[in-house]
Scaffold this motif. Structure first.
Motif, PDB file in Angstrom:
ATOM      1  N   SER A  70      11.328  69.578  46.944  1.00  0.00           N
ATOM      2  CA  SER A  70      10.874  70.819  47.590  1.00  0.00           C
ATOM      3  C   SER A  70       9.503  71.234  47.068  1.00  0.00           C
ATOM      4  CB  SER A  70      11.879  71.954  47.356  1.00  0.00           C
ATOM      5  OG  SER A  70      13.133  71.585  47.870  1.00  0.00           O
TER       6      SER A  70
ATOM      7  N   ASP B  58      17.317  70.982  53.968  1.00  0.00           N
ATOM      8  CA  ASP B  58      18.328  71.042  52.907  1.00  0.00           C
ATOM      9  C   ASP B  58      19.232  72.250  53.180  1.00  0.00           C
ATOM     10  OD1 ASP B  58      19.814  71.192  50.602  1.00  0.00           O
ATOM     11  OD2 ASP B  58      18.116  70.907  49.245  1.00  0.00           O
TER      12      ASP B  58
ATOM     13  N   ASN C  60      15.525  76.218  50.158  1.00  0.00           N
ATOM     14  CA  ASN C  60      14.647  77.022  49.300  1.00  0.00           C
ATOM     15  C   ASN C  60      13.168  76.738  49.511  1.00  0.00           C
ATOM     16  OD1 ASN C  60      14.267  74.610  48.004  1.00  0.00           O
ATOM     17  ND2 ASN C  60      15.247  75.186  46.095  1.00  0.00           N
TER      18      ASN C  60
ATOM     19  N   ASP D 188      11.480  68.619  54.270  1.00  0.00           N
ATOM     20  CA  ASP D 188      12.070  68.594  52.927  1.00  0.00           C
ATOM     21  C   ASP D 188      13.572  68.344  53.093  1.00  0.00           C
ATOM     22  OD1 ASP D 188      12.743  69.000  50.261  1.00  0.00           O
ATOM     23  OD2 ASP D 188      12.721  71.194  50.440  1.00  0.00           O
TER      24      ASP D 188
END
Ligand SMILES: Nc1ncnc2c1ncn2[C@@H]1O[C@H](COP(=O)(O)OP(=O)(O)OP(=O)(O)O)[C@@H](O)[C@H]1O
Ligand SMILES: [Mg+2]
Length: 252
Positions: free
Chosen positions: A16, A38, A42, A131
């Motif tokens: 990330s 994900d 985040n 990501d």
């Protein structure tokens, strides 16, 4: 033409962080869509962007509304409107957050529609950075697009590099369309470069080293977004030209 970069690797190796810094850097070179694939999202936090909703939330929302859509609204129209609402639109990049994957049950129709919309959305940007969670199994269900570059992030350990190699093989087994692969050994301490390089060589993949960065770590401690001016960001900036095929580099 969209240039799609997918970032994968073992848990906690810096996927990330690398994704956020790639987004920051490439957003100055054209339109940019950041995709957080994900379920434990985040990327928004690392980029300092509020997340208005997720694809998972849209899917659940539609399923809970079965039969209750306004008469003149099709599922397609509903999903299109909702997708626009959950896209976080920033000054220099937009962010799409995937959220929870589908649970058990037949969501095929909705998932297929969503995949088509996500593919179309990606097509409208110059660069897309995805990501991923530690595995990559969900990726092919979320987009049918080919990746121009698969960035495999590892820490400077045998286990990390082993995972990167397995993910690289998995991409082939899953028949994901990948243009090129690149291994990034992240978190290398000064003086450990030779050992990290020797480890990276064992993968057979082209690689770059990225150093351990105290500023990045401290940002994580305090929950501060990455600005793109950290030493790690500068290191990534230096390798960005090599991410693109030479024809594209010549074209600027
Ligand atoms: N080069 C670096 N120097 C110092 N700290 C780093 C570096 N890269 C990442 N970190 C820190 O390592 C931790 C994990 O990073 P990150 O969340 O990017 O990993 P991840 O691979 O995305 O993890 P997950 O598998 O949980 O999604 C964070 O605290 C991050 O700040
Ligand atoms: Mg992560």
């Amino acid at each position: 033409m969209t240039f799609l970069i997918a970032v994968a690797g073992k848990g906690g190796v810096g996927k990330s962080t690398v994704s956020a810094l790639l987004v920051r850097s490439l957003s100055h070179k054209g339109t940019m869509l950041a995709v957080d694939a994900d379920p434990n999202s985040n990327l928004g936090q690392k980029l300092g962007t509020d997340v208005p909703g997720t694809i998972g939330g849209v899917r659940e929302g539609l399923l809970s509304k079965q039969g209750q859509l306004p008469r003149d609204m099709s599922k397609q129209e509903y999903l299109k409107i909702k997708l626009k609402q959950i896209l976080a639109e920033g000054d220099t990049f937009d962010l799409l957050t995937m959220g929870r994957p589908e649970g058990p049950g037949c969501y095929c129709y909705v998932n297929n529609l969503l995949r088509v919309f996500v593919d179309q959305l990606m097509d409208s940007y110059d660069h897309v950075v995805i990501d991923n969670e530690a595995g990559m199994e969900h990726l092919s269900r979320r987009t049918s697009k080919s990746m121009d570059l698969l960035v495999l992030v590892s820490d400077p350990t045998q286990v990390g590099v082993g995972t990167a190699v397995r993910l690289s093989d998995l991409a082939d087994e899953l028949d994901l369309k990948v243009g090129r692969k690149l291994l990034l050994i992240n978190g290398v301490r000064p003086g450990d470069e030779d050992r990290a390089s020797a480890l990276a060589e064992t993968s057979g993949l082209p690689f770059h080293l990225l150093h351990d960065d105290d500023i990045v770590r401290k940002a994580s401690f305090s929950g501060t977004p990455l600005k793109g001016d950290e030493p790690l960001a500068n290191e990534l900036d230096d390798i960005i030209p090599s991410l693109f095929p030479s024809s594209r580099r010549r074209a600027g």
